[in-house]
Write a protein that holds these residues in place. Structure first.
Motif: not given
Length: 245
Positions: A24-35
Protein backbone atom coordinates in the motif's frame (compact mmCIF):
# COMPACT_ATOMS: atom_id res chain seq x y z
CA UNK A 1 27.80 13.82 -12.26
CA UNK A 2 28.90 11.10 -14.73
CA UNK A 3 26.33 8.80 -16.32
CA UNK A 4 27.39 5.81 -14.26
CA UNK A 5 27.14 7.90 -11.08
CA UNK A 6 23.60 8.91 -11.99
CA UNK A 7 22.69 5.30 -12.66
CA UNK A 8 24.04 4.23 -9.29
CA UNK A 9 22.18 7.02 -7.49
CA UNK A 10 18.87 6.19 -9.17
CA UNK A 11 19.44 2.51 -8.42
CA UNK A 12 20.09 3.34 -4.75
CA UNK A 13 16.90 5.40 -4.50
CA UNK A 14 14.81 2.66 -6.10
CA UNK A 15 16.16 -0.04 -3.82
CA UNK A 16 15.59 2.16 -0.79
CA UNK A 17 12.00 2.69 -1.90
CA UNK A 18 11.43 -1.03 -2.43
CA UNK A 19 12.61 -1.82 1.10
CA UNK A 20 9.15 -0.84 2.36
CA UNK A 21 7.28 -3.98 3.49
CA UNK A 22 3.92 -2.40 2.61
CA UNK A 23 2.50 -2.70 -0.91
CA UNK A 24 0.00 0.00 0.00
CA UNK A 25 2.88 2.33 0.83
CA UNK A 26 4.65 1.50 -2.46
CA UNK A 27 1.49 2.29 -4.44
CA UNK A 28 0.65 5.48 -2.59
CA UNK A 29 0.63 8.36 -5.15
CA UNK A 30 2.28 10.80 -2.75
CA UNK A 31 5.12 8.38 -2.10
CA UNK A 32 5.58 7.79 -5.83
CA UNK A 33 5.64 11.57 -6.41
CA UNK A 34 8.28 11.96 -3.72
CA UNK A 35 10.42 9.22 -5.27
CA UNK A 36 10.11 10.87 -8.69
CA UNK A 37 11.26 14.20 -7.24
CA UNK A 38 14.25 12.54 -5.57
CA UNK A 39 15.26 10.82 -8.81
CA UNK A 40 14.98 14.03 -10.83
CA UNK A 41 17.03 15.89 -8.24
CA UNK A 42 19.70 13.18 -8.27
CA UNK A 43 19.91 13.17 -12.07
CA UNK A 44 19.89 16.94 -12.49
CA UNK A 45 22.50 17.82 -9.93
CA UNK A 46 25.61 19.17 -11.61
CA UNK A 47 29.13 18.13 -10.89
CA UNK A 48 31.46 20.77 -9.46
CA UNK A 49 34.16 19.29 -11.68
CA UNK A 50 32.38 20.42 -14.85
CA UNK A 51 30.81 23.74 -13.92
CA UNK A 52 30.42 24.96 -17.51
CA UNK A 53 28.35 21.99 -18.59
CA UNK A 54 24.58 21.76 -18.32
CA UNK A 55 22.58 18.73 -19.48
CA UNK A 56 21.97 20.08 -23.00
CA UNK A 57 25.64 20.76 -23.74
CA UNK A 58 26.74 17.47 -22.22
CA UNK A 59 24.17 15.37 -24.07
CA UNK A 60 25.07 16.86 -27.46
CA UNK A 61 28.79 16.37 -26.91
CA UNK A 62 28.28 12.79 -25.74
CA UNK A 63 26.17 12.08 -28.83
CA UNK A 64 29.02 13.41 -30.99
CA UNK A 65 31.69 11.29 -29.29
CA UNK A 66 32.11 8.75 -32.13
CA UNK A 67 31.47 11.05 -35.08
CA UNK A 68 34.90 12.64 -35.62
CA UNK A 69 33.41 16.16 -35.76
CA UNK A 70 36.32 18.58 -35.22
CA UNK A 71 36.64 19.78 -31.61
CA UNK A 72 36.85 23.44 -32.69
CA UNK A 73 33.55 23.17 -34.55
CA UNK A 74 31.86 21.51 -31.59
CA UNK A 75 33.17 24.22 -29.28
CA UNK A 76 31.89 26.93 -31.62
CA UNK A 77 28.39 25.44 -31.68
CA UNK A 78 28.28 24.74 -27.93
CA UNK A 79 29.25 28.36 -27.28
CA UNK A 80 26.16 29.43 -29.23
CA UNK A 81 24.07 27.80 -26.50
CA UNK A 82 23.39 29.44 -23.13
CA UNK A 83 26.21 29.04 -20.63
CA UNK A 84 29.82 30.02 -19.92
CA UNK A 85 32.23 30.19 -22.83
CA UNK A 86 33.96 26.88 -23.58
CA UNK A 87 37.48 26.55 -24.91
CA UNK A 88 38.59 23.76 -27.24
CA UNK A 89 40.36 22.23 -24.25
CA UNK A 90 37.12 22.27 -22.24
CA UNK A 91 35.39 20.36 -25.01
CA UNK A 92 38.23 17.91 -25.67
CA UNK A 93 38.65 17.00 -22.00
CA UNK A 94 34.91 16.69 -21.35
CA UNK A 95 34.73 14.39 -24.33
CA UNK A 96 37.62 12.32 -22.97
CA UNK A 97 35.83 12.05 -19.62
CA UNK A 98 32.76 10.66 -21.39
CA UNK A 99 34.87 8.17 -23.32
CA UNK A 100 36.58 6.93 -20.17
CA UNK A 101 33.35 6.19 -18.31
CA UNK A 102 33.03 2.46 -17.52
CA UNK A 103 31.31 0.52 -20.31
CA UNK A 104 30.79 3.72 -22.33
CA UNK A 105 32.24 2.40 -25.65
CA UNK A 106 32.42 5.96 -26.99
CA UNK A 107 35.86 5.99 -28.59
CA UNK A 108 35.61 6.78 -32.32
CA UNK A 109 36.69 4.12 -34.80
CA UNK A 110 39.83 5.21 -36.67
CA UNK A 111 38.68 3.24 -39.71
CA UNK A 112 35.72 5.57 -40.33
CA UNK A 113 37.50 8.88 -39.65
CA UNK A 114 38.03 10.00 -43.24
CA UNK A 115 34.53 9.00 -44.31
CA UNK A 116 32.98 10.80 -41.33
CA UNK A 117 34.94 13.99 -42.01
CA UNK A 118 33.90 13.90 -45.67
CA UNK A 119 30.26 13.45 -44.70
CA UNK A 120 30.58 16.24 -42.12
CA UNK A 121 31.95 18.66 -44.73
CA UNK A 122 29.10 17.78 -47.05
CA UNK A 123 26.49 18.46 -44.36
CA UNK A 124 28.10 21.76 -43.38
CA UNK A 125 28.11 22.92 -47.01
CA UNK A 126 24.45 21.95 -47.28
CA UNK A 127 23.63 24.13 -44.27
CA UNK A 128 22.56 21.32 -41.92
CA UNK A 129 22.42 22.45 -38.29
CA UNK A 130 24.78 20.83 -35.79
CA UNK A 131 22.30 18.64 -33.83
CA UNK A 132 21.07 17.13 -37.11
CA UNK A 133 24.66 16.61 -38.26
CA UNK A 134 25.46 14.81 -35.02
CA UNK A 135 22.50 12.48 -35.46
CA UNK A 136 23.26 11.82 -39.11
CA UNK A 137 26.93 11.11 -38.40
CA UNK A 138 26.02 8.76 -35.53
CA UNK A 139 24.00 6.66 -37.97
CA UNK A 140 26.65 6.98 -40.68
CA UNK A 141 29.53 5.94 -38.39
CA UNK A 142 27.57 2.97 -37.03
CA UNK A 143 26.73 1.75 -40.52
CA UNK A 144 30.31 2.23 -41.72
CA UNK A 145 31.62 0.22 -38.77
CA UNK A 146 29.15 -2.58 -39.49
CA UNK A 147 30.10 -2.54 -43.18
CA UNK A 148 33.80 -2.71 -42.39
CA UNK A 149 33.20 -5.49 -39.85
CA UNK A 150 31.25 -7.47 -42.46
CA UNK A 151 34.03 -6.99 -45.02
CA UNK A 152 36.65 -8.11 -42.50
CA UNK A 153 34.57 -11.17 -41.58
CA UNK A 154 34.05 -12.09 -45.24
CA UNK A 155 37.76 -11.65 -45.96
CA UNK A 156 38.70 -13.77 -42.93
CA UNK A 157 36.27 -16.51 -43.95
CA UNK A 158 37.64 -16.47 -47.50
CA UNK A 159 41.21 -16.73 -46.19
CA UNK A 160 40.23 -19.61 -43.90
CA UNK A 161 38.51 -21.42 -46.76
CA UNK A 162 41.56 -20.92 -48.99
CA UNK A 163 43.86 -22.19 -46.26
CA UNK A 164 41.69 -25.28 -45.71
CA UNK A 165 41.64 -25.99 -49.45
CA UNK A 166 45.41 -25.57 -49.69
CA UNK A 167 45.94 -27.95 -46.76
CA UNK A 168 43.54 -30.49 -48.25
CA UNK A 169 45.34 -30.37 -51.60
CA UNK A 170 48.68 -30.63 -49.87
CA UNK A 171 47.61 -33.76 -47.99
CA UNK A 172 46.09 -35.39 -51.08
CA UNK A 173 49.23 -34.62 -53.09
CA UNK A 174 51.33 -36.64 -50.63
CA UNK A 175 53.15 -33.70 -49.05
CA UNK A 176 53.61 -33.29 -45.31
CA UNK A 177 50.96 -31.07 -43.72
CA UNK A 178 49.35 -30.27 -40.38
CA UNK A 179 45.88 -31.48 -39.37
CA UNK A 180 43.32 -30.70 -42.03
CA UNK A 181 39.68 -31.71 -42.53
CA UNK A 182 38.62 -33.35 -45.78
CA UNK A 183 35.23 -32.66 -47.28
CA UNK A 184 32.55 -35.02 -45.99
CA UNK A 185 34.59 -36.36 -43.06
CA UNK A 186 34.37 -35.61 -39.34
CA UNK A 187 37.99 -36.69 -38.99
CA UNK A 188 41.11 -34.65 -39.55
CA UNK A 189 44.17 -35.82 -41.46
CA UNK A 190 47.91 -35.22 -41.18
CA UNK A 191 51.02 -36.24 -43.01
CA UNK A 192 54.35 -36.24 -41.15
CA UNK A 193 57.62 -37.56 -42.55
CA UNK A 194 55.65 -38.92 -45.51
CA UNK A 195 53.33 -40.92 -43.24
CA UNK A 196 49.59 -40.25 -43.15
CA UNK A 197 47.37 -40.29 -40.05
CA UNK A 198 43.65 -39.93 -39.39
CA UNK A 199 42.27 -38.61 -36.11
CA UNK A 200 38.55 -39.20 -35.63
CA UNK A 201 36.21 -38.34 -32.72
CA UNK A 202 34.43 -41.19 -30.95
CA UNK A 203 30.98 -41.31 -29.33
CA UNK A 204 32.76 -41.20 -25.98
CA UNK A 205 34.29 -37.83 -26.93
CA UNK A 206 37.76 -39.29 -27.30
CA UNK A 207 40.02 -39.46 -30.35
CA UNK A 208 41.02 -42.52 -32.39
CA UNK A 209 44.34 -42.26 -34.17
CA UNK A 210 44.93 -44.46 -37.22
CA UNK A 211 47.96 -44.85 -39.46
CA UNK A 212 46.68 -44.81 -43.04
CA UNK A 213 47.95 -44.92 -46.59
CA UNK A 214 45.07 -43.07 -48.23
CA UNK A 215 42.24 -40.94 -46.84
CA UNK A 216 39.68 -43.70 -47.48
CA UNK A 217 41.73 -46.48 -45.83
CA UNK A 218 40.43 -48.23 -42.70
CA UNK A 219 44.00 -47.94 -41.49
CA UNK A 220 45.74 -49.40 -38.45
CA UNK A 221 44.71 -48.22 -35.00
CA UNK A 222 47.54 -46.51 -33.16
CA UNK A 223 45.54 -45.65 -30.03
CA UNK A 224 42.62 -43.83 -28.45
CA UNK A 225 43.34 -40.56 -26.67
CA UNK A 226 41.48 -38.09 -24.47
CA UNK A 227 42.65 -35.05 -26.41
CA UNK A 228 44.12 -34.09 -29.76
CA UNK A 229 47.14 -32.81 -27.91
CA UNK A 230 47.82 -36.29 -26.56
CA UNK A 231 47.56 -37.73 -30.08
CA UNK A 232 49.98 -35.08 -31.37
CA UNK A 233 52.57 -36.13 -28.80
CA UNK A 234 52.32 -39.72 -30.01
CA UNK A 235 52.77 -38.66 -33.63
CA UNK A 236 55.79 -36.56 -32.68
CA UNK A 237 57.36 -39.78 -31.43
CA UNK A 238 56.28 -42.42 -33.95
CA UNK A 239 56.53 -40.38 -37.16
CA UNK A 240 60.31 -40.84 -37.26
CA UNK A 241 60.52 -44.35 -35.83
CA UNK A 242 60.42 -47.59 -37.82
CA UNK A 243 56.89 -48.40 -38.96
CA UNK A 244 54.96 -50.52 -36.45
CA UNK A 245 53.44 -53.80 -37.61
Amino acid sequence: MFAYERHQEVRRLLFRYLESPSLRHLREPKQVDRLAEEIVAAVDQSSPLWGKWDAVRAELLKAAAKTWIPIEDLASFLNSLPGPRLTATDVAQRLRAFQEEPHAHLYPDERVKDACLARYSMEVEAGTEMPAIVGALQEFADEEERRLDREWQEKWQAEQAAERLALERRFLSGADCKWTPLEGSKAVFMRRNGRAYRLAPTKEKRWELHRIEEATDAGKLVGVYATRSAANKVIDKIAYEPEFR
